[in-house]
Design an enzyme around this catalytic site. Structure first.
Site, PDB file in Angstrom:
ATOM      1  N   LYS A 169     -48.655 -60.455  20.027  1.00  0.00           N
ATOM      2  CA  LYS A 169     -47.289 -60.065  19.396  1.00  0.00           C
ATOM      3  C   LYS A 169     -46.323 -61.082  19.345  1.00  0.00           C
ATOM      4  O   LYS A 169     -45.619 -61.385  18.335  1.00  0.00           O
ATOM      5  CB  LYS A 169     -46.612 -58.862  20.188  1.00  0.00           C
ATOM      6  N   THR A 221     -55.401 -42.541  16.805  1.00  0.00           N
ATOM      7  CA  THR A 221     -54.171 -41.985  16.949  1.00  0.00           C
ATOM      8  C   THR A 221     -53.076 -42.650  16.050  1.00  0.00           C
ATOM      9  O   THR A 221     -52.335 -41.658  15.309  1.00  0.00           O
ATOM     10  CB  THR A 221     -53.529 -42.775  18.389  1.00  0.00           C
ATOM     11  N   ILE A 240     -40.210 -49.953  16.315  1.00  0.00           N
ATOM     12  CA  ILE A 240     -38.891 -50.896  15.876  1.00  0.00           C
ATOM     13  C   ILE A 240     -38.867 -51.843  14.830  1.00  0.00           C
ATOM     14  O   ILE A 240     -39.999 -52.541  14.603  1.00  0.00           O
ATOM     15  CB  ILE A 240     -38.714 -51.917  17.215  1.00  0.00           C
TER      16      ILE A 240
END
Lengths: 429, 429
Positions: free
Chosen positions: A207, A16, A138
């Protein structure tokens, strides 16, 4: 290599995100070259099978990413295979050993092996970009590392997993229960067949560890991240949250104080006045508290081919223009481990949902336990009466230390009339 | 100059932001040096009077900023005087002429003279940082120029003026009228004695012109920004907005389409589902739409000594580490002016508040006018009856082109029973 020579790019992984990156490099080639002052040239790509639908004309194709990493002539290897170890780690190590740079979207690999890789990059002269590893499109890594470079950051927290946020948003919009919404998300391809990585908070923990390292100038420490997922959030909790003026969100929260550093992943009640309450569906958002800048909030799509490709290419543009620096904002040798904040000292307000047999005296027992643990009740919701049936009783309590709260919870669970207890933190502003 | 030699900084202007910057450079000196790999050394400062409360030991003081710009030995001049021309422009030109770099918080100067200055920087080898000119501490310039460098941006919009946002937020929270809240804001020092620059949208227009130039790779064009302020927003409109599910915000909106580019400043009804609706008080926020990244939102404090100093120092850190590039993301010669979108073609939904004499037939007249201009009504609010008194009638209309809407407004104003008309755009998602 003169500045106008192309930046030679080799992509490992054409799934992807790899596909999105190939499309971006192809579609915006002219724009990127103008902005970078030199072309960004995709010279090689590796995948088990060559996808027929990608613009790969003139790109050398490798069925073996390790072979590409070792033998191909590139300036930067883009690792989009995924996984903390295995081929992903191999090709990244190979590229860095060769003095090449690396761009990656691989949060698991960075969270587990970031320090080793940063050291290797420093030793061999390459650079590592990992903007795509947190928050999709972001620009949070760049903001923390560069945009807020003048600040001491005391807190960084956010909604970092789009799958969980989608499930929680859908539960609220539809009133349906967790298992039902998860099954639908799996059918739609929004959640994996094995959803544990997302819904148990592992992805958020990866993260968060990366953000904490950047924010607090400390080495990555994935093992210290305390992690709770969203499996236990019920439609009932979502409904009560609404009634009390909150949204339930899976948060990653890292904070540092005189007491030490805390990194935690947990579902929390977020007040509606707080920007994170309004971040819905597949969006991610990260709140940072800096001593000069105050609070900043960055929001955007947290995953997907195109947003993630945007982040990958931002890193490539930085490499192309020489906007580079130490991987975690400081040389690895300067990163300093911080003591962990003492367990149980964390202060928070809480939401408590009890399932109790509706018998005389239950509430007095619960109130007595809270009092004994010096936990102060704020409000209580109990509707109607259903003598001797099991009914929900919902309370919120004022900020208290975690040790007291957990002590009270243990005693409440032990009460004969209490059949179940749900405890959710209420996030303060 | 080796990399470890200090970055020599001269600050022109020691007001609010200048003072904040001096404090930041002093308080975080060690942190900044570690992150930049070299000290950031404040070597000189200029102001009419030397403030006694700033840590300026060892800093050469100049009472004449022009003198400092011309004679002092610095790498970067930080311009924090303000104003589009005058001393600010003089010292910046002088620094750039000398091949030095410039960091500035001066949106008026950048909006009016940015291209000339960027050209000068290119010719002489200096760089210009202006992160602090838009959105206070929010790293929006860096995000647009670097973080979203892989995108074609179609829209950038935001709440860019903290004074207006504070006034509108306070009007809503208190139910008070504009003039009253403005007077209080002036007394509290949140608004200037001459508030026109803020409340008439000039400040927002400057910032929007800068964002549009970066987002669309076009030369600055402050003269094309259409500008409406918030003077005409009444407590009544704020109340109706609430009832209809909107917040009124002063927006700067820049968009580009096949039709051309539009840059406009106006108060708008923002739906509650839109992130900007929840940006309150002194906060700023900027929404960007990129073709790969989709929508991103950046929020933070839009002004003040410390947030603005954070942005100034981010630019200094970029200069210290060589993370530099063309002022507006592309060399000036490559920026391309875009045609203006045709006037009247802009499509929007609208809120219309009429003050009408409550007489039979008024509503039929208004409806007839809207129908004649092909404007389609969505909803209408009219409460009770007060025969022959003046009462508010509020309508919202579906998306229509601006020319039709303005035509209808002109005809409605001409109706004998209509004593006043307020028209506010409804921002779509």
């Amino acid at each position: 290599m003169t500045k106008a020579s192309p930046l030679k790019i080799a992509i490992a992984g054409l799934g992807t995100v790899g596909g999105g990156t190939v499309h971006l490099l192809h579609d915006q080639a002219e724009l990127l070259a103008a902005r970078a002052g030199r072309p960004l040239a995709l010279v090689a790509a590796a995948a088990l099978v060559k996808p027929a639908d990608l613009p790969l004309d003139g790109v050398t194709f490798f069925a073996d990413a390790r072979d590409m990493a070792k033998t191909c002539d590139y300036d930067v290897l883009v690792e989009l295979i995924g996984g903390a170890k295995g081929i992903a780690l191999d090709v990244v190590r190979t590229a860095l050993e060769r003095g090449k740079s690396v761009v990656t979207a691989n949060k698991a690999m960075i969270a587990h092996n970031g320090i080793e890789l940063a050291r290797l990059a420093e030793a061999k002269g390459g650079n590592i970009g990992f903007e795509a590893s947190v928050g999709g499109g972001i620009p949070i890594i760049k903001s923390l590392r560069e945009g807020l470079a003048g600040n001491r950051v005391s807190k960084v927290m956010g909604i970092l997993n789009g799958t969980c946020n989608y499930i929680l948003t859908t539960m609220r919009d539809s009133g349906r229960d967790f298992a039902d919404v998860l099954a639908e998300a799996q059918a739609l391809g929004y959640a994996e067949a094995d959803p544990s990585f997302d819904i148990d908070g592992t992805d958020t923990a990866h993260k968060l560890a990366i953000l904490a390292s950047l924010a607090f100038a400390m080495p990555l420490d994935i093992d210290s991240v305390a992690c709770e997922g969203i499996r236990n959030i019920s439609a009932l909790d979502i409904r009560y949250a609404d009634e009390l003026g909150y949204r339930i969100k899976l948060l990653g929260v890292a904070s540092v104080s005189d007491q030490g550093v805390e990194t935690r992943v947990y579902p929390a009640m977020v007040p509606l006045a707080f920007p994170l309450a309004h971040v819905s569906g597949p969006f991610n958002a990260i709140v940072t508290e800096g001593d000069f800048v105050g609070r900043t909030v960055l929001e955007g799509r947290g995953a997907g081919a195109r947003p993630t490709a945007s982040a990958v290419v931002a890193d490539l543009m930085d490499l192309a223009t020489g906007r580079v620096g130490p991987t975690f904002g400081l040389p690895v040798g300067v990163l300093k481990a911080l003591p962990a904040a003492p367990a149980g000292a964390h202060r928070s307000a809480y939401y408590i949902r009890l399932m109790v047999r509706d018998e005389p005296g239950v509430f007095a027992d619960v109130a007595g336990v809270l009092k004994a643990h010096k936990v102060s009740m704020e409000q209580i919701i109990q509707r109607g009466r259903s003598p001797s049936e099991v009914v929900p009783v919902v309370m919120t309590v004022h900020e208290t230390d975690e040790a007291s709260m957990l002590g009270a919870v243990k005693s409440i669970r032990a009460l004969a009339s209490v059949t179940d207890l749900q405890l959710i933190r209420i996030e303060s502003l």
